[in-house]
Scaffold this motif. Structure first.
Motif, PDB file in Angstrom:
ATOM      1  N   ASN A 244       0.752  -1.169   0.054  1.00 15.74           N
ATOM      2  CA  ASN A 244      -0.068   0.070  -0.043  1.00 15.74           C
ATOM      3  C   ASN A 244       0.794   1.057   0.213  1.00 15.74           C
ATOM      4  O   ASN A 244       0.737   2.387   0.544  1.00 15.74           O
ATOM      5  CB  ASN A 244      -0.815  -0.290   1.312  1.00 15.74           C
ATOM      6  N   CYS A 278      -3.220  -5.740  -0.658  1.00 12.48           N
ATOM      7  CA  CYS A 278      -3.297  -5.541  -0.413  1.00 12.48           C
ATOM      8  C   CYS A 278      -2.657  -6.436   1.880  1.00 12.48           C
ATOM      9  O   CYS A 278      -4.191  -6.325   2.190  1.00 12.48           O
ATOM     10  CB  CYS A 278      -3.911  -3.801   0.166  1.00 12.48           C
ATOM     11  N   CYS A 283      -2.621  -1.583   5.720  1.00  8.08           N
ATOM     12  CA  CYS A 283      -3.228  -0.771   5.558  1.00  8.08           C
ATOM     13  C   CYS A 283      -4.278  -0.710   7.128  1.00  8.08           C
ATOM     14  O   CYS A 283      -4.559  -1.414   7.681  1.00  8.08           O
ATOM     15  CB  CYS A 283      -4.348  -1.505   4.264  1.00  8.08           C
ATOM     16  N   ALA A 289      -7.012   0.163   1.608  1.00 10.34           N
ATOM     17  CA  ALA A 289      -6.297  -0.060   0.082  1.00 10.34           C
ATOM     18  C   ALA A 289      -6.511   0.748  -1.074  1.00 10.34           C
ATOM     19  O   ALA A 289      -7.850   1.685  -1.532  1.00 10.34           O
ATOM     20  CB  ALA A 289      -7.027  -1.720   0.101  1.00 10.34           C
TER      21      ALA A 289
END
Length: 310
Positions: A244, A278, A283, A289
């Motif tokens: 990410n 992700c 995240c 994401a």
């Protein structure tokens, strides 16, 4: 004259793996580049690969073109590639040779192309040995990268990334004198690598530069120094996507310096069927994401099409 970037040195053999993982995390967040030492690849083998690479690139062009690149394997001549799609140059001033997977289900050895044993008797054995050593070192590094991301060290194995991964060795030759052109010529125009990680070795001739802040104008380019016995490792776009954008896939290029330059790039990419999405550790509700899930093979094929039109 460009400044010199200071990159951390990561010891792959260090018994303190937690500390090593923390150092890798910092390096990948800060720059996406670092040196790797004590990686298990003997200096003698590295020298032999560079020697065999020089022998191949010194062959007449018609001999090299018999192994012209197909299926991401084989020879690519000077100026046939432009890594920066926005560049107006005639093409990058390098010639290359790709060797694909050499062991396991992904090998498909019929796809690899090899110079004639009559011309280069030690070539195939040398490249296969080096490829296997780099795959081993790369997997060890991926375990530490998983730890750096607060994951189980075998995380990338469990999601199928290292289940017969794709490893590509790319031999590169940058000529010395290029003659006069009315445009800027690059050894390798600015780009980021496409996959998980890249391990780079060279003959020590300078030219590699990084740009840590791609959105700044004008861009600041910094020289990357050669350290004997060390690989230069960089994070690729796929790993940036996986994390990410926590880990950085940094722009880099190779500038001509008036000397011949040889280097060896090993790209370690996941099994093509592995889904890249992700990581949970990268995240949160405040940092959702940024990219949808995608299969590794589909992602890489799309990137290759943009570069090579194939």
């Amino acid at each position: 004259m460009a400044e010199t970037v200071k990159l951390p040195i990561i010891d792959l053999s260090s018994p303190d793996r937690i500390s090593t993982a923390k150092s890798i995390r910092q390096a990948c967040v800060d720059c996406g580049f670092f040196y790797l030492v004590n990686h298990g690849v003997e200096e003698q083998l590295l020298s032999k690969v560079l020697e065999e690479s020089k022998k191949f690139f010194s062959l007449p062009l018609n001999e090299k073109m018999k192994l012209s690149r197909k299926h991401h394997r084989g020879y690519t001549p000077l100026y046939a590639e432009n890594l920066d799609p926005l560049s107006r140059s005639k093409g990058d001033s390098k010639e290359t040779f790709y060797v694909g997977p050499v062991a396991g289900d992904m090998a498909q050895t019929n796809l690899n192309q090899w110079p004639s044993q009559e011309i280069l008797p030690s070539w195939r054995l040398t490249m296969e040995s080096y490829h296997k050593k780099l795959m081993s070192a790369g997997k060890k590094l991926i375990y530490l990268i998983a730890m750096a991301l607060n994951l189980d060290e075998d995380y990338f194995e469990k999601v199928g990334a290292l289940d017969t991964p794709n490893g590509f060795l790319r031999l590169l030759h940058y000529p010395g004198e290029l003659g006069c052109f009315n445009e800027q010529i690059y050894g390798a125009s600015e780009h980021s690598d496409y996959g998980m990680i890249t391990l780079l070795a060279s003959d020590g001739v300078p030219g590699l530069q990084v740009c840590r802040e791609r959105f700044n104008q004008p861009r600041l380019w910094e020289d990357v120094l050669h350290i004997n016995g060390a690989f230069i490792v960089n994070i690729g776009d796929m790993m940036e996507r996986w994390t990410n954008c926590l880990f950085r896939s940094t722009l880099h290029r190779v500038m001509p310096v008036g000397q011949e330059r040889y280097s060896l790039a090993f790209f370690l990419d996941p099994n093509p069927d592995c889904v890249v999405e992700c990581l949970e550790s990268c995240c949160s509700p405040s940092c959702p994401a940024r990219f949808p899930p995608i299969r590794s093979g589909a992602y890489l094929e799309e990137r290759f099409k943009l570069t090579y039109g194939e």
